[in-house]
Scaffold this motif. Structure first.
Motif, short mmCIF file in Angstrom:
data_model
loop_
_atom_site.label_atom_id
_atom_site.label_comp_id
_atom_site.label_asym_id
_atom_site.label_seq_id
_atom_site.Cartn_x
_atom_site.Cartn_y
_atom_site.Cartn_z
N THR A 226 0.67 -1.45 -0.35
CA THR A 226 -0.22 -0.25 -0.33
C THR A 226 0.87 1.42 0.13
N HIS A 227 0.78 2.40 -0.80
CA HIS A 227 1.22 3.21 -0.69
C HIS A 227 0.08 4.68 -0.83
N LEU A 228 1.03 5.63 0.09
CA LEU A 228 0.95 6.71 0.76
C LEU A 228 0.91 7.47 -0.63
N LEU A 229 0.38 7.69 -1.63
CA LEU A 229 0.80 8.61 -2.23
C LEU A 229 1.23 10.05 -2.32
N GLY A 230 0.74 10.63 -1.12
CA GLY A 230 0.37 12.26 -0.74
C GLY A 230 -0.32 12.84 -2.31
N THR A 231 0.28 14.47 -2.59
CA THR A 231 -0.86 15.08 -3.68
C THR A 231 0.16 14.90 -5.00
N ASN A 232 1.57 14.08 -5.75
CA ASN A 232 2.16 14.14 -6.58
C ASN A 232 1.25 14.05 -7.46
N PHE A 233 0.53 12.59 -7.38
CA PHE A 233 -0.39 12.31 -8.93
C PHE A 233 -1.69 13.34 -8.68
N ALA A 234 -2.17 13.81 -7.77
CA ALA A 234 -3.04 14.41 -7.40
C ALA A 234 -3.08 16.01 -8.18
N LYS A 235 -1.32 16.39 -7.94
CA LYS A 235 -0.90 17.63 -9.05
C LYS A 235 -0.52 17.17 -10.35
N ALA A 236 -0.06 15.95 -10.51
CA ALA A 236 -0.50 15.92 -11.62
C ALA A 236 -0.53 16.20 -12.73
N PHE A 237 -2.07 14.75 -11.88
CA PHE A 237 -3.13 15.11 -12.54
C PHE A 237 -4.26 16.13 -12.82
N ASN A 238 -4.17 16.76 -11.80
CA ASN A 238 -5.33 17.99 -11.51
C ASN A 238 -6.23 17.23 -10.74
N VAL A 239 -5.50 16.46 -10.24
CA VAL A 239 -7.26 16.16 -9.43
C VAL A 239 -7.60 16.98 -8.17
N TYR A 240 -7.72 17.96 -7.77
CA TYR A 240 -8.45 18.69 -7.53
C TYR A 240 -9.56 18.90 -6.57
N TYR A 241 -9.88 19.44 -4.96
CA TYR A 241 -11.07 19.71 -4.84
C TYR A 241 -11.63 21.19 -4.57
N GLN A 242 -13.22 21.45 -4.07
CA GLN A 242 -12.85 22.91 -3.58
C GLN A 242 -13.43 22.46 -2.20
N ASP A 243 -12.95 22.96 -1.16
CA ASP A 243 -13.54 22.87 0.21
C ASP A 243 -14.98 24.09 0.54
N GLU A 244 -15.32 24.01 1.94
CA GLU A 244 -16.78 25.02 1.73
C GLU A 244 -16.28 26.67 1.86
N LYS A 245 -15.17 27.24 2.18
CA LYS A 245 -14.53 28.49 1.56
C LYS A 245 -14.23 28.84 -0.02
N GLY A 246 -14.04 27.61 -0.89
CA GLY A 246 -13.91 27.99 -1.85
C GLY A 246 -12.66 27.57 -2.90
N GLU A 247 -11.86 27.71 -1.56
CA GLU A 247 -10.65 26.83 -2.10
C GLU A 247 -10.29 25.87 -2.43
N LYS A 248 -9.62 25.75 -3.42
CA LYS A 248 -8.94 24.69 -3.72
C LYS A 248 -8.01 23.91 -2.75
N SER A 249 -8.12 22.70 -3.22
CA SER A 249 -6.61 21.67 -2.87
C SER A 249 -6.72 20.39 -3.41
N PRO A 250 -5.64 19.93 -3.64
CA PRO A 250 -5.55 18.69 -4.52
C PRO A 250 -5.38 17.85 -3.61
N VAL A 251 -6.14 16.72 -4.14
CA VAL A 251 -6.36 15.47 -3.24
C VAL A 251 -5.05 15.04 -2.20
N TRP A 252 -5.87 13.83 -1.63
CA TRP A 252 -4.99 13.05 -0.65
C TRP A 252 -5.03 11.76 -1.23
N GLN A 253 -3.66 10.84 -1.71
CA GLN A 253 -4.39 9.38 -2.26
C GLN A 253 -3.35 8.59 -1.92
#
Lengths: 484, 484
Positions: A226-253
């Protein structure tokens, strides 16, 4: 067969594959094997057990394409570097050259995460926990070995996304728990989970945690990782979510990959004995074989009729049973089904037919250990004896594994431990590439030992100890073993 | 959604795929789609049903490699000619050019039969009946359509060998019976089995028999096909057995291929309605959705608690159920789960919680048709109502199919039938390529109709009739339809 598994593991392994009809190695593409029915039936049961565990923990199944465009494949730098030497490429289709070449998936991050980028917008889409059961292809440059390392293997890969690092780390722990629940508790295969050294991580991961089990020849085999991918792939593949405040963050994978065809190899290697396969009750293609014994002067027809009555009784309760009514002798049949690892044999002769009884022999019982019971209690007894057999296999495997863990503080002690076929715990300088890899290279060169990492739950640093090789202060206890 | 399925089938089809989360068409390889959880869960159930049927009829599962050496692929002349335009070729692995290029299997005859030649020696090895569940790749030149025709699809292929032609012909009949038992009786999809014209056979087959179902736009879709291969492949791949007299003969072969991803497409197209999916009870990912209704002045906590009690009760009995406790309104939830085809909805408000009752609404029921029952009888009622829903779907599908069969003796009548979306029975000159293909080409060109073949069990020749196109004496009644 009668081969000493622990002394001649390689011969035992090749013989059982052929004699029990597990695989055929004569397929004419190097590193590819044909999986025959006796192994496939067990692997299907193993897949079902694993999928049930994944779904119980919130994963949903999906199916992604086997072909990945080269442009996707190249998005995450470490990943492309790590996998490129292993990729089978498709460049032609029909008579046409493709505009872009396509990778046959060696693993599916680069197929899946571009879709995750489309599916994940906000917190409501998280966590996303998806698995697929599929085959992958890797042009292995190491020597291949059926089940253990092939250029094509059958696995499950789970790919999860979370809003926070904490949840992702929690998933890594859950992946380890699932491995314990399925691989250890159900399949009866013991292992230790190691955090791999920095120089031995999954390409693109922050941390890699992998379960190592031990084969009878003293070499470890990696089971699920099992691998903690951190946000490496999320940043590379543009997998972001918007939180309640409207801020975008990469997901943790995280991603998690149990290779069923390899785990099956471990299963039969761990539990088998000198007579052949020994299969846990829940994963045997045939759980009960019924052998009619047609002695002289007995009413053969009555015996066969009763054998089929017993069969119907067991099948009705969902027990995988069959009658062996071939013309061979009972002794031949006993050997045949023992070699195939069938957990329970029922012998039925004239006496049993008359008294509506069955005589049970368990696959792992000492010779001549039999038990005669009534047909009415057969389901209950077979199920409990089957479960008891599985428990004995687990206990035996645990005892063997436990007796092959050793400690060493010097290279001589380490050498002695490795030569006994042990996984050896040693004080070790560092898991960082720049500081620690040199010692690992020397241990490999001098002792054919591989530094497998530190135990994921062993947080205590090795205070006051010095590295088994370089004698610098040891930061960790590391585990060394010979590996497949 | 609210789209008239029969009037705007294409729009309905695309909308349901997207809105119910069946597949994502945005994957960046042409003709490849991502199958999402809601379709995959049903397809897994469909695979299990089909595999159980195959195993009950003596088939064993195996797994053959996805890659086939070009030399194997070229052994059977008609086969290679038929499939070569559709093959994805692997020529590179890692940085190396392969010595021989490898075909990604478009179907597995040429991977399997060389192994069969090794496995079959004598009569004791026959019959050999093996299936594999896998995916195949075909570089389709026709327009692709998700589920119906993709460049990658998920199927089962069964490949059987027999000593005699009679047994092989018996297997073809058994394959048709399995199709009836699974596709019609379990999935509720009606079809007719046609023996395909000589010019439309599986490459390498003696005869091809294929099941055609009818889509709401009046076009037929081919479901499983079974092929009498005769001894063509056996001779090419050297699959011979030795009989009691020591004489060697080629085996007789059949193959059978249900494409699960396509059958799933047929399943939701046949049963769906203007509100969305309608799934047979046994193949719904969620069989029962429980919607708590938290009216004003009601004890919300008691309702939720009771909803979870009902859930536990159903899950314990193996019913796939879930509670929808999201913050949406009940009306929104009703639409959502109706669109997803969940067969049974349970509404639970304060009254039900108090009286330990549940209110049932079936997916296909007329508006406001509800039924309130006690919790104690819920399992029995849900199972019987679920089975009744599946039966209604089957009956409705049969009625629709039956009302779209027509007869014609002239091109004008044929044209009228095709324009009504019917499968039309016509007198036809010949199924031979040299005599009959010309008329088929003309019917295609003039009426966009395809000659699907003759009904496999309709032996009576068309005495005294003349061919619908060429007016020569008709040897058969053939069936003509517009096709996917």
């Amino acid at each position: 067969m009668d081969i000493d598994k622990n002394k001649n593991f390689s011969e035992w392994f090749n013989t059982i594959i052929s004699d029990a009809g597990l695989a055929d190695l004569r397929y004419n593409v190097k590193g590819f094997v044909v999986f025959r029915p006796w192994s496939v039936k067990s692997m299907k049961l193993m897949y079902a057990a694993y999928e049930a565990e994944l779904e119980a923990r919130g994963h949903s199944p999906a199916l992604f394409p086997a072909l990945i465009p080269e442009q996707n494949f190249k998005i995450e730098g470490e990943h492309v570097e790590g996998f490129t030497p292993q990729v089978f490429w498709v460049e032609q289709a029909g008579g046409n050259k493709l505009e872009e070449r396509l990778a046959m998936r060696p693993t599916s991050e680069t197929a899946m995460y571009q879709m995750y980028a489309l599916w994940i917008q906000g917190l409501a889409d998280l966590p996303l926990k998806i698995y697929q059961s599929c085959q992958v292809w890797r042009y292995e440059t190491k020597a291949t070995k059926p089940f253990f390392r092939s250029r094509e293997f059958h696995w499950i890969e789970a790919h999860d996304c979370f809003a926070t690092e904490k949840e992702a780390r929690g998933q890594v722990r859950e992946d380890m728990e699932m491995t314990e629940a399925v691989v250890h508790q159900q399949f009866g295969i013991p292992f230790l989970f190691f955090q791999r050294p920095e120089w031995d991580k999954f390409p693109g991961a922050v941390h890699t945690y992998a379960a190592d089990t031990l084969m009878p020849d003293g070499r470890v085999l990696q089971l699920p990782s099992t691998h903690l991918l951190g946000t490496n792939f999320a940043k590379a593949f543009n997998v972001y979510y918007q939180d309640e405040k409207g801020e975008k963050s990469p997901v943790w994978q995280t991603c998690y990959g149990p290779a069923i065809s390899r785990i099956y190899g471990a299963l039969f290697s761990v539990h088998g004995d000198n007579k052949g396969l020994v299969l846990p009750f829940d994963f045997a293609p045939v759980q009960v074989v019924i052998v009619p014994i047609l002695g002289k002067g007995q009413d053969g027809e009555a015996v066969l009729k009763y054998a089929n009555e017993v069969l119907a009784h067991l099948l009705h309760d969902g027990i995988r049973a069959k009658v062996d009514s071939t013309p061979s002798t009972p002794g031949f049949k006993y050997n045949h089904w023992e070699m195939h690892g069938v957990p329970v044999r029922i012998e039925i002769g004239g006496r049993e037919a008359e008294a509506k009884q069955i005589t049970l022999v368990m696959r792992d019982a000492p010779p001549k250990t039999k038990k005669t019971i009534s047909l009415t209690e057969s389901i209950m007894v077979i199920r409990s004896e089957g479960a008891a057999l599985s428990s004995r296999l687990l206990a035996k495997a645990d005892a063997y594994f436990g007796s092959h863990l050793a400690q060493a503080k010097t290279m001589d002690e380490l050498k002695a431990g490795l030569e006994k076929g042990c996984i050896v715990r040693v004080p070790y300088c560092s898991m960082e590439k720049t500081e620690g890899k040199g010692c690992a290279d020397e241990i490999k060169a001098q002792l054919v030992g591989d530094v497998r990492g530190i135990k994921y739950d062993e947080k205590a640093p090795a205070h006051g100890e010095t590295c088994v090789y370089c004698q610098k202060p040891a930061q960790h206890f590391a585990y060394v073993a010979r590996q497949y």
